[in-house]
Design a protein around this motif. Sequence first.
Motif, PDB file in Angstrom:
ATOM      1  N   GLN A 130      -3.265  -4.410  -6.719  1.00 31.06           N
ATOM      2  CA  GLN A 130      -2.222  -3.408  -6.525  1.00 31.06           C
ATOM      3  C   GLN A 130      -0.874  -3.842  -7.118  1.00 31.06           C
ATOM      4  O   GLN A 130       0.129  -3.162  -6.925  1.00 31.06           O
ATOM      5  CB  GLN A 130      -2.052  -3.127  -5.022  1.00 31.06           C
ATOM      6  CG  GLN A 130      -3.324  -2.615  -4.357  1.00 31.06           C
ATOM      7  CD  GLN A 130      -3.118  -2.306  -2.895  1.00 31.06           C
ATOM      8  OE1 GLN A 130      -2.535  -1.287  -2.532  1.00 31.06           O
ATOM      9  NE2 GLN A 130      -3.579  -3.194  -2.032  1.00 31.06           N
ATOM     10  N   GLU A 150       0.826  -1.209   0.000  1.00 29.77           N
ATOM     11  CA  GLU A 150       0.000   0.000   0.000  1.00 29.77           C
ATOM     12  C   GLU A 150       0.861   1.261   0.000  1.00 29.77           C
ATOM     13  O   GLU A 150       0.549   2.239  -0.689  1.00 29.77           O
ATOM     14  CB  GLU A 150      -0.942  -0.027   1.201  1.00 29.77           C
ATOM     15  CG  GLU A 150      -2.044  -1.075   1.068  1.00 29.77           C
ATOM     16  CD  GLU A 150      -2.913  -1.198   2.307  1.00 29.77           C
ATOM     17  OE1 GLU A 150      -2.566  -0.576   3.344  1.00 29.77           O
ATOM     18  OE2 GLU A 150      -3.929  -1.926   2.257  1.00 29.77           O
ATOM     19  N   ARG A 181       2.438   1.785  -3.460  1.00 31.50           N
ATOM     20  CA  ARG A 181       1.472   2.348  -4.402  1.00 31.50           C
ATOM     21  C   ARG A 181       1.282   3.850  -4.181  1.00 31.50           C
ATOM     22  O   ARG A 181       1.167   4.613  -5.131  1.00 31.50           O
ATOM     23  CB  ARG A 181       0.133   1.623  -4.273  1.00 31.50           C
ATOM     24  CG  ARG A 181       0.172   0.145  -4.622  1.00 31.50           C
ATOM     25  CD  ARG A 181       0.591  -0.134  -6.037  1.00 31.50           C
ATOM     26  NE  ARG A 181      -0.356   0.394  -7.012  1.00 31.50           N
ATOM     27  CZ  ARG A 181      -0.280   0.185  -8.329  1.00 31.50           C
ATOM     28  NH1 ARG A 181       0.730  -0.506  -8.825  1.00 31.50           N
ATOM     29  NH2 ARG A 181      -1.178   0.688  -9.135  1.00 31.50           N
ATOM     30  N   ASP A 224       1.519  -4.773 -10.399  1.00 26.15           N
ATOM     31  CA  ASP A 224       1.693  -4.451 -11.821  1.00 26.15           C
ATOM     32  C   ASP A 224       2.278  -5.606 -12.620  1.00 26.15           C
ATOM     33  O   ASP A 224       1.954  -5.786 -13.798  1.00 26.15           O
ATOM     34  CB  ASP A 224       2.639  -3.244 -11.971  1.00 26.15           C
ATOM     35  CG  ASP A 224       2.131  -2.016 -11.246  1.00 26.15           C
ATOM     36  OD1 ASP A 224       1.143  -1.439 -11.706  1.00 26.15           O
ATOM     37  OD2 ASP A 224       2.720  -1.646 -10.216  1.00 26.15           O
TER      38      ASP A 224
END
Length: 339
Positions: free
Chosen positions: A187, A152, A155, A189
């Motif tokens: 979240q 988190e 991000r 990629d």
Amino acid sequence: MKIITMGEIMLRLMTPGFRRIEQADHFDAIYDGDEAIVAASLARFGMEVEYVTKLPDNALGETCLQQLRAQGVGCRHAARGPGRLGINFYETGVAMRPPRVIYDRAGSAFALAQPEDFDFDAIFEGADWFHFAGITPAVSPQTASLTRAAVECARRHGVTVSCDLNYRGKLWTPQQAQAFMKSIMGQVDVCIGNEEDAEKCLGLKPAGTDVYASRLDLDGYRSIFRKMKELYGFRYIGCTLRESYSASDNGWSVLCYDGQEFAQSRHYDIRLVDRGGGGASFAAGFIYGILRGLPLSQIAEFAGAASALKHTVYGGMNRVTVEEVWELAGGDASGRVQR
């Protein structure tokens, strides 16, 4: 480019000379762990890498740091504290006898780590990439919370996140793995993993594949990759394609996907020296190729060659150079003496 990896570095106690554990009166001491191997590989490829972990405040913890620093990995964010160093007893397989692993890692310093042990805002300041593996949240409820907090924060800082699904059945069940991994994949990629990882962590299984019979159906993998892209929006997906002829000999290639096209590396027939770290070395090669902006076909060739070479290197770290990887990727698999 600044890369952050996070995970547990462990002491792998490996039986020498293909002995069974009951025969061993001594073990080879190897310090490794999935994200540590990725960090060391990328550092050897010339990239700036910082490794985040928690270690016991004793000589074993210091040895882990020395091992990482020797490969060029930064350790300034490694926390120290109470607990022990996790241990992995590894019985080397040969021919039709498979390798076997016994984990002894409960109560390790890393298993007890909390998000407040780390200043993630400082860690991700100026970072470009964050990599973790599915092993990390499987270690303990605390490390699951730690992983979520790290992702988190990454991000929030606009950092690219990659995850090697890396299912370990001795650490958690498929139900536990899916409950966590599905909740965090939105979240991520870049997703990395083999057919077992996709099935156990995401509930997706490629049709027509039986790795125990050395039968791989690439159409099944392509279908699963497209489904993963549809569900989670991954920018890149990569997996290894291992054909287990025996514990001593494997076929090896990799498959990469960028949401539009697929690329498969050349195929390697490998006589195994140490299969530990093969998947992590693929992840490192995959990340390297993406960060270097290589065409997908070259990413696959580089990552495939890097991970194939790891199987010929004893110990956890993939002690090869960029030049050696490109040499193999270019087709020179003769093994002739280099003078």
